[in-house]
Every structure is written in structure tokens, then in C-alpha cells.
Design an enzyme around this catalytic site. Structure first.
Site, short mmCIF file in Angstrom:
data_model
loop_
_atom_site.label_atom_id
_atom_site.label_comp_id
_atom_site.label_asym_id
_atom_site.label_seq_id
_atom_site.Cartn_x
_atom_site.Cartn_y
_atom_site.Cartn_z
N HIS A 51 0.86 -1.18 0.00
CA HIS A 51 0.00 0.00 0.00
C HIS A 51 0.90 1.24 0.00
O HIS A 51 2.04 1.19 0.48
CB HIS A 51 -0.89 0.02 1.24
CG HIS A 51 -1.95 -1.02 1.25
ND1 HIS A 51 -3.09 -0.90 2.00
CD2 HIS A 51 -2.05 -2.23 0.62
CE1 HIS A 51 -3.86 -1.96 1.83
NE2 HIS A 51 -3.23 -2.79 1.00
N GLU A 53 1.00 3.87 1.80
CA GLU A 53 1.47 4.32 3.11
C GLU A 53 2.65 3.47 3.60
O GLU A 53 3.63 4.01 4.10
CB GLU A 53 0.35 4.23 4.15
CG GLU A 53 -0.86 5.07 3.83
CD GLU A 53 -1.97 4.33 3.11
OE1 GLU A 53 -3.15 4.62 3.38
OE2 GLU A 53 -1.67 3.43 2.28
N CYS A 81 -6.18 2.12 5.83
CA CYS A 81 -6.81 0.89 6.31
C CYS A 81 -6.15 0.52 7.65
O CYS A 81 -5.17 1.13 8.06
CB CYS A 81 -6.60 -0.23 5.28
SG CYS A 81 -4.89 -0.82 5.17
N CYS A 84 -2.29 -0.17 7.44
CA CYS A 84 -1.50 1.04 7.22
C CYS A 84 -1.55 1.97 8.43
O CYS A 84 -0.53 2.56 8.81
CB CYS A 84 -1.97 1.77 5.97
SG CYS A 84 -1.62 0.84 4.46
#
Length: 145
Positions: A51, A53, A81, A84
Site C-alpha cells: 500500500h 502508506e 486501512c 497502514c
């Protein structure tokens, strides 16, 4: 001096470049300078945790040669999420700014507030350039249908 909306615009510009993955851009700023800029690459590289992040945190760790990102701010186009958000909290990022709220998986303010569980002092600001961030996501998902 670059301002909050300028940094978010840079994250948005990064998200717009994404072709395969859900278009999310994340940047990390320290002392008013971008030290990391990443986008989602989960689909592109077939890596579950890639992801934006997580990738930005990893890059900032390398730049600073430290796992602690105490005096850093993160700007991300979509509310993180749980995975993250937990990484953000553990990295000790000082402030999180995000654009679109994630009403399904958001772990900063929408569905969960992981900062409360972690007893973190992180400052969280949502809805920064929210309309533009939402549009990028809506356009992406419309293209899938």
C-alpha cells in the site's frame, strides 16, 4: 513555504499516475521537505502489503536511517486501512492528513480509531481536498465496471 493543500495536491498528482492499482498516493514530509512519495503497488507487484502508506514509511525509514518518524507528517489521498494505520502509529508519524474517507475500511476516523487503542498522540486531519480525492477513486472504479 509549501502549505498543507500543496502537499495534498502532490499526493493527488501521484495517485493520478497509478494505472493498475487503486489510485492512492502518499507522501511523507519532514521540515517542509518531501522525503518519501509512493503509490499503491499491490496489484502491480503482487505484494499484499504494498500500500502507498507502507511503501512511503519504508522509504522515509531509509532516508532518515531510522524507524522513528517522530517529526514527520504524512499526506495520503485515502483514509488508511487498519494495516497502514497501525504502521503509521508505530512509525510515530506526528500528523496524518488524508483526503477521502473510507467508510468500509478507514482506521483513522471512519470505521476504527486505532490511535485511541494505541494511546497515540498523533494528530489526524481528514477531508483534505476530499472532493478531488473521491473523484479519482470513483473514476477508477467506474472504469472497472
Amino acid at each position: 513555504m509549501i502549505m498543507l493543500n500543496d502537499f495534498m495536491q502532490i499526493a493527488i498528482d501521484e495517485a493520478k499516475k497509478v494505472k493498475v492499482d487503486i489510485p492512492v498516493g502518499a507522501i511523507i514530509v519532514k521540515d517542509n521537505k518531501i522525503i518519501a512519495s509512493e503509490v499503491n503497488q499491490k496489484e502491480l507487484l503482487n505484494k499484499t502489503i504494498y500500500h502507498a502508506e507502507i511503501l512511503a514509511i519504508n522509504k522515509a525509514n531509509e532516508v532518515l536511517n531510522s524507524w522513528r518518524l517522530d517529526d514527520c507528517d504524512m499526506y495520503v489521498t485515502l483514509e488508511p486501512c487498519p494495516m497502514c494505520m497501525w504502521a503509521i502509529l508505530n512509525s510515530r508519524i506526528k500528523r496524518l492528513y488524508f483526503g477521502a474517507y473510507d467508510i468500509q475500511y478507514g482506521a483513522a476516523q471512519s470505521v476504527l480509531k486505532l490511535s485511541k487503542i494505541a494511546n497515540s498522540k498523533i494528530e489526524i486531519y481528514g477531508g483534505i481536498k476530499e472532493i478531488e480525492c473521491n473523484k479519482i477513486l470513483k473514476d477508477y472504479f467506474r472504469g472497472l465496471r
